[in-house]
Scaffold this active site. Structure first.
Site, mmCIF file in Angstrom:
data_model
loop_
_atom_site.group_PDB
_atom_site.id
_atom_site.type_symbol
_atom_site.label_atom_id
_atom_site.label_comp_id
_atom_site.label_asym_id
_atom_site.label_seq_id
_atom_site.Cartn_x
_atom_site.Cartn_y
_atom_site.Cartn_z
ATOM 1 N N CYS A 394 -1.193 -13.485 11.189
ATOM 2 C CA CYS A 394 -1.569 -12.125 10.793
ATOM 3 C C CYS A 394 -2.255 -11.357 11.914
ATOM 4 O O CYS A 394 -2.416 -10.147 11.818
ATOM 5 C CB CYS A 394 -2.474 -12.178 9.559
ATOM 6 S SG CYS A 394 -1.645 -11.554 8.078
ATOM 7 N N ASP A 424 -1.755 -1.161 -3.073
ATOM 8 C CA ASP A 424 -2.271 -2.403 -3.637
ATOM 9 C C ASP A 424 -1.587 -3.570 -2.940
ATOM 10 O O ASP A 424 -0.786 -3.385 -2.019
ATOM 11 C CB ASP A 424 -2.042 -2.435 -5.156
ATOM 12 C CG ASP A 424 -3.283 -2.910 -5.911
ATOM 13 O OD1 ASP A 424 -3.787 -3.985 -5.560
ATOM 14 O OD2 ASP A 424 -3.736 -2.188 -6.819
#
Length: 716
Positions: A394, A424
């Site tokens: 990431c 979201d």
């Protein structure tokens, strides 16, 4: 355009012994383009046997004698597969590592020997072999810590006696016995005299006899005597690895028969070195010096075989120097088998210590690899290239600020069946009266092992579905493979799909298909759907809610440190395993008012997303936030992930910045979950999570606005 060199040959090194460790170092200095190099070993750190007696005696720490295989593989550009090889099909060229099947073109074995004594009843349950050393070291330190009872070493050869002297140096006189004979076996008269004198000086007893059984607290001899023993060590010779018997390779007393070129007899493309090998033309004792000397020839022959060029022969010396530790920072020297004298003393110890440390420095003080000159480049390129290498996992994501601005500018036509879009963890769709969540994610590889990377990427992609309180339903696979031959691409895809299938099957989801392409480097991603009745969103948190975090943070720093050669291999392997295992059973969080998984934007960034959506603030208790081993030390050294500056700017924390607060902005790969839970339910939720084996901690609370994060001590 610079052409990427395709991978065409798979070379697998089985075992991290001395020969292979040196091959990895030489490979890093002179790699062969087109080769994918792999090391398979059950340990992230391999001990250097020359310093083992000194470690047992307390002269060296575990770190001082450990060869960090993770760091060495990074230097060599090799993938590391942590696991014990337990089978080999040399005809079809497939290595078995537990449930995994590793294909190869060329293979080399340097798996050493064991100290197991299968002929002694009870030893497998109550004894400790000196090899593999990891098991011995754990048992030895536990025994020393308890500080009670005598120890017995089975085997009166040079190795057993040297070990006994080191144990006696640590324990004191009268607590160590050596079973096997009244003299040291297989050594010359001069060496034997020195060793016997040192054994008497340290209070080590030589016990003649043959061991016929071992039980808890006792060693039984053939003449009926029973020796009390709280720690029984097997050092009675070299036992070959038992799984070699089923490989079809030619063996001599269990050891692999090799020719002068180190190739296995009758099996071209298969090599063996070190203690597991038997040099048919020139047999030699099991001594590390021969593995070290063979490494240069092995390195040349692996490269030559990959290019279909002639191989060289290994010509081991007939005489070799033996430096034997005597336990108390003295040592003796013997030119085996020629020198009739055995000089001993502190000068010999210092000589041995200098040789050992010089060898270790070759494998630990790795030279920095200099990037090639880029020539003439556009303005701004050097600033980017001068930064730390682009992180994997990431840490290579686009910054949250850039992504947020792009999403704000998107035109979103309304649809009745689309309940929520960007903002979201996953989109929510209305389908047949049920809510389906939909998300996608992919990761730049943070390990060269495709199977391990597939597990990490699958757990990572499932995080968004689980964060919404949904049950995983289906997945599509997206894979970018580096350019390679058909055979290597097939091997990589097989490993990826097997690993991903295992993860999604365990989660209750089905892989429907996917898409693959070739690119510059390995990238694996998944589009995942899940089903739920009422999704948990970011916007339900209320002041007073308790913040619960599962798992730990610090993976971004750890992965960045691994890329820079600064992280400890044992810490990195533990992190890989945690990421691949997933979050565990987090069903207890389904009653949370707001929840998210902690991934690329860091703990602060994902907490800020809850605060913004809920219109609240938050307070964190730094002391309660668990960290991955080694993360804080790396952060104190200034190691940061590529994404760190963008994360910090997007989610500022009102606190003095230091090494610990910096980790709040550290991007996480396959991280845990952050949930806002009603205060009257928090303790029950924590208890349920811990009962399910999930690491969970109360790390703070939701506060009244304004939106923002402060650091302090949360009320208990």
């Amino acid at each position: 355009m610079q052409r990427q060199i395709p991978l065409t040959r798979d070379i697998v090194l089985v075992g991290g012994g001395h020969a292979h460790a040196l091959v990895l170092r030489m490979w890093g200095m002179k790699p062969l383009p087109g080769v994918r190099l792999t090391l398979v070993d059950p340990r992230p750190v391999a001990p250097y046997t020359g310093m083992l007696p000194g470690h047992v005696a307390g002269h060296y720490t575990a770190d001082e004698i450990g060869i960090d295989l993770v760091r060495l593989c990074r230097f060599a550009g090799a993938r590391l597969i942590i696991g014990a090889a337990d089978g080999l099909d040399p005809v079809n060229r497939v290595l078995s590592v537990g449930s995994r099947r590793i294909g190869y073109d060329l293979l080399s074995l340097d798996i050493g020997i064991t100290g197991d004594l299968p002929q002694v009843p009870g030893f497998d349950r109550h004894g400790t072999p000196v090899k593999p050393f990891v098991r011995f070291a754990a048992g030895w330190e536990d025994f020393v810590a308890k500080g009670q009872g005598p120890a017995v070493v089975i085997g009166n050869g040079l190795g057993g006696v040297e070990l006994a002297l080191s144990m006696a140096r640590r324990l004191g006189p009268g607590r160590v016995s050596v079973v096997g004979g009244e003299r040291v076996a297989h050594v010359g008269a001069a060496l034997n005299r020195v060793l016997l004198r040192q054994l008497r000086a340290l209070g080590v007893v030589l016990v003649p006899g043959r061991v016929v059984g071992v039980e808890g607290g006792a060693v039984h001899l053939a003449d009926g005597r029973i020796l009390p023993s709280a720690f029984t060590v097997g050092a009675a010779g070299a036992t070959p690895q038992p799984w070699l018997e089923d490989t079809g390779l030619p063996l001599s007393d269990g050891f692999i028969r090799t020719g002068a070129d180190l190739q296995v007899e009758g099996h071209p493309g298969h090599f063996a070195a070190g203690d597991c090998a038997h040099l048919v033309a020139s047999p030699r004792p099991k001594a590390g010096v021969f593995a070290v000397r063979a490494a240069k020839v092995l390195f040349h022959n692996l490269r030559a075989a990959a290019m279909d060029k002639p191989l060289r022969n290994f010509r081991p010396q007939r005489h070799f120097l033996r430096l034997v530790s005597l336990g108390d920072r003295t040592a003796l020297a013997e030119k085996w088998p020629a020198l009739p004298l055995a000089p001993a003393g502190r000068l010999i110890w210092r000589w041995k210590d200098r040789i050992d440390r010089r060898f270790m420095s070759r494998l630990t003080d790795l030279p920095p690899m200099v990037a090639p000159d880029s020539g003439e480049i556009a303005t701004g390129v050097q600033e980017i290239l001068g930064q730390a290498p682009l992180c994997a996992g990431c840490g290579s994501k686009v910054g949250p600020g850039v992504l947020h601005q792009v999403l704000l500018g998107m035109d979103r036509p309304a649809r009745a069946d689309v309940i929520s879009g960007p903002g979201d963890d996953a989109g929510v769709l209305e389908i047949g009266g049920r809510r389906q969540v939909l998300t996608t994610d992919h990761l730049r590889a943070c390990t060269e092992d495709p199977g391990l990377m597939a597990r990490i990427a699958a757990q990572h992609a499932l995080g968004d579905v689980r964060a919404m309180g949904a049950d995983p339903q289906s997945a599509l696979v997206q894979v970018i493979l580096p350019r390679a031959s058909d055979a290597i691409q097939a091997r990589m895809m097989e490993e990826i799909m097997q690993a991903a299938g295992d993860v999604f099957h365990a989660a209750g989801a089905v892989i429907l298909g996917g898409h693959s392409t070739m690119g510059a480097e390995l990238t694996i991603g998944f589009t995942v759907t899940g089903l739920c009745d009422a999704p948990i969103t970011l916007g339900g948190a209320r002041p007073g809610d308790v913040l619960i975090l599962t798992g730990r943070i610090g993976s971004g720093v750890e992965l960045a440190g691994e890329m820079q050669g600064k992280a400890r291999g044992a810490d990195v392997v533990q992190l890989w395993q945690r990421m691949a295992e997933g979050p565990g059973d987090v069903a207890a969080l389904r009653g949370a008012r707001a929840m998210t998984d902690v991934t690329g934007f860091g703990l602060a960034g994902h907490l800020m997303a809850i605060c913004r959506a809920s219109g609240t603030g938050a307070r964190l208790d730094l002391a309660q936030i668990p960290l991955h081993p080694g993360a804080l030390e790396l952060s104190e050294q200034g190691v940061r992930s590529t994404l760190y500056p963008a994360n910090r700017d997007h989610a500022p924390v009102f606190s003095r910045e230091d090494a610990r607060t910096a980790l709040l902005h550290d991007p996480q790969t396959a991280g845990g979950f952050l949930a806002a839970v009603a205060p009257d339910q928090a303790e029950a939720v924590l208890a349920d999570l811990r009962a399910a084996g999930v690491e969970a901690n109360r790390i703070g609370e939701i506060t009244e606005g304004p939106v923002g994060i402060t650091v302090g001590t949360s009320p208990t």
